[in-house]
Design a protein around this motif. Structure first.
Motif, PDB file in Angstrom:
ATOM      1  N   MET A   1       0.843  -1.196   0.000  1.00 24.14           N
ATOM      2  CA  MET A   1       0.000   0.000   0.000  1.00 24.14           C
ATOM      3  C   MET A   1       0.880   1.248   0.000  1.00 24.14           C
ATOM      4  O   MET A   1       1.843   1.331   0.758  1.00 24.14           O
ATOM      5  N   LYS A   2       0.553   2.184  -0.844  1.00 22.76           N
ATOM      6  CA  LYS A   2       1.310   3.420  -0.938  1.00 22.76           C
ATOM      7  C   LYS A   2       0.961   4.336   0.229  1.00 22.76           C
ATOM      8  O   LYS A   2      -0.201   4.673   0.458  1.00 22.76           O
ATOM      9  N   LEU A   3       1.969   4.748   0.964  1.00 21.48           N
ATOM     10  CA  LEU A   3       1.764   5.647   2.081  1.00 21.48           C
ATOM     11  C   LEU A   3       1.514   7.064   1.580  1.00 21.48           C
ATOM     12  O   LEU A   3       2.191   7.538   0.677  1.00 21.48           O
ATOM     13  N   LYS A   4       0.559   7.741   2.200  1.00 19.87           N
ATOM     14  CA  LYS A   4       0.262   9.123   1.843  1.00 19.87           C
ATOM     15  C   LYS A   4       0.912  10.040   2.876  1.00 19.87           C
ATOM     16  O   LYS A   4       0.857   9.781   4.078  1.00 19.87           O
ATOM     17  N   ILE A   5       1.511  11.112   2.389  1.00 14.55           N
ATOM     18  CA  ILE A   5       2.271  11.994   3.273  1.00 14.55           C
ATOM     19  C   ILE A   5       1.818  13.443   3.128  1.00 14.55           C
ATOM     20  O   ILE A   5       1.552  13.930   2.026  1.00 14.55           O
ATOM     21  N   SER A   6       1.717  14.104   4.274  1.00 18.92           N
ATOM     22  CA  SER A   6       1.402  15.530   4.318  1.00 18.92           C
ATOM     23  C   SER A   6       2.626  16.274   4.832  1.00 18.92           C
ATOM     24  O   SER A   6       3.331  15.786   5.719  1.00 18.92           O
ATOM     25  N   LEU A   7       2.893  17.430   4.267  1.00 16.92           N
ATOM     26  CA  LEU A   7       4.018  18.264   4.695  1.00 16.92           C
ATOM     27  C   LEU A   7       3.485  19.504   5.391  1.00 16.92           C
ATOM     28  O   LEU A   7       2.628  20.209   4.851  1.00 16.92           O
ATOM     29  N   ILE A   8       3.983  19.761   6.610  1.00 18.07           N
ATOM     30  CA  ILE A   8       3.639  20.974   7.339  1.00 18.07           C
ATOM     31  C   ILE A   8       4.885  21.854   7.434  1.00 18.07           C
ATOM     32  O   ILE A   8       5.945  21.400   7.883  1.00 18.07           O
ATOM     33  N   ILE A   9       4.759  23.092   6.989  1.00 17.72           N
ATOM     34  CA  ILE A   9       5.841  24.074   7.093  1.00 17.72           C
ATOM     35  C   ILE A   9       5.334  25.226   7.950  1.00 17.72           C
ATOM     36  O   ILE A   9       4.357  25.886   7.597  1.00 17.72           O
TER      37      ILE A   9
END
Length: 347
Positions: free
Chosen positions: A1-9
């Motif tokens: 399963m492809k992991l989904k990633i969120s970026l917080i800056i």
């Protein structure tokens, strides 16, 4: 399963720096599925600059006083992450990523599904060289895993005085003042650690929903990442992937002055030490104060040995003020100890 990633800056008064960072994000071999920018700036320059950039899945929030400050902005950003996200990455606004940063970061979670957090690796702050020979009693260099780097004056003195840790980089000794993950070499390996640098870190979303960044660390933060990762290390494993690389280009905008910085180093350093060791022995206490005084003395010497004399003097005075303030006004640790007790019960 492809992991989904969120970026917080999280950013503050740095439109030029964040523009460089976003350019490197757009060039990634694996781009984030979501990008959240939490802007604490007190003007519209960053907002206007971001309005000129085309990037998919970007959410921008400019926060007011109540949510301004590094840990508050991080917690605010976490509340805006989509529920279908698996991993949340944090980046300082003044870094520039290698092309495969997120790809390498996510590979770590695939290889170590138990990870409570994974950190990246800064490449442009230390010069390392490979070596297969370790010179005994060599205090000029620090050796680790087939590499060496020049030892700083503070660590040379600590080694001479028997005040250096035996634990590997990224692990906190019981007397605090440990070697940071900056003492891990660019080997391309994945190392288990006890601490991560907040500006190049990532965590599973389910972890961040249960554990928040401490808002004891106001404004600029400083050691807020050590506090958070030390608390998590009581529950599971943290890793640094030295193949997930980036450069850190320090931007002076938004940083506290040298006096405030020096005071924060001591008071926040004490706080984090007690997160690691809430009931230190007399020997641990003595070592913490000995090293703190040694670092104050080094900054005092820097007043005459460096060109930044004013800055060295201000920082020295800040550290000294922070030291004396601990006599009758230690940082509040009730929340910290409560977190540690919960960790022990869960473990």
């Amino acid at each position: 399963m492809k992991l989904k990633i969120s970026l917080i800056i999280c950013t503050y008064q740095r439109p030029d720096a964040i523009t460089r960072l976003i350019a490197s994000v757009k060039s990634q071999s694996r781009c984030p599925d979501q990008m959240i920018i939490v802007d604490g700036s007190q003007d519209q320059k960053t907002k206007d600059r971001l309005g000129e950039i085309e990037i998919a899945n970007l959410k921008y929030f400019q926060v007011s006083d109540g949510d301004r400050g590094l840990t508050k902005q991080r917690n605010y950003g976490i509340s805006k992450v989509s529920d279908d996200i698996d991993i949340v990455a944090f980046l300082d606004d003044d870094v520039v990523l290698n092309l495969d940063y997120f790809e390498r970061l996510l590979e770590t979670y695939v290889n170590y599904p138990d990870a409570m957090g994974v950190g990246g690796y800064i490449t442009n702050e230390v010069v390392w060289e490979k070596t297969h020979h370790i010179e005994e009693n060599d205090i000029r260099n620090f050796y680790f895993d087939g590499y060496r780097r020049k030892e700083s004056s503070r660590y040379k003195l600590r080694r001479e005085l028997g005040l250096v840790q035996k634990e590997p980089p990224g692990f906190y000794p019981d007397f605090g003042h440990g070697r940071s993950i900056g003492f891990l070499p660019p080997s391309g390996k994945i190392y288990q650690t006890e601490t991560l640098m907040g500006g190049v870190s990532s965590f599973p979303l389910h972890v961040l929903k249960e554990h928040k960044f401490s808002e004891y660390f106001k404004g600029y933060g400083l050691y807020e990442d050590a506090d958070f990762s030390l608390r998590l290390s009581k529950l599971g494993n943290l890793y640094v992937n030295t193949a997930a690389q980036l450069e850190h280009h320090h931007d002076a905008s938004g940083r506290p002055n040298s006096y405030k910085y020096g005071k924060m180093v001591v008071r926040n350093g004490w706080y984090v030490w007690r997160v690691k060791n809430p009931d230190p022995t007399l020997r641990d206490r003595l070592k913490w104060y000995q090293i703190t005084l040694l670092l104050i003395a080094i900054r005092c010497v820097n007043i005459v040995t460096t060109q930044e004399r004013r800055s060295a003097f201000q920082e020295m005075m800040g550290r000294l003020t922070g030291m004396f303030s601990l006599i009758g006004n230690k940082p509040s640790s009730t929340q910290t100890y409560t977190c540690l007790n919960i960790c022990k019960v869960l473990k």
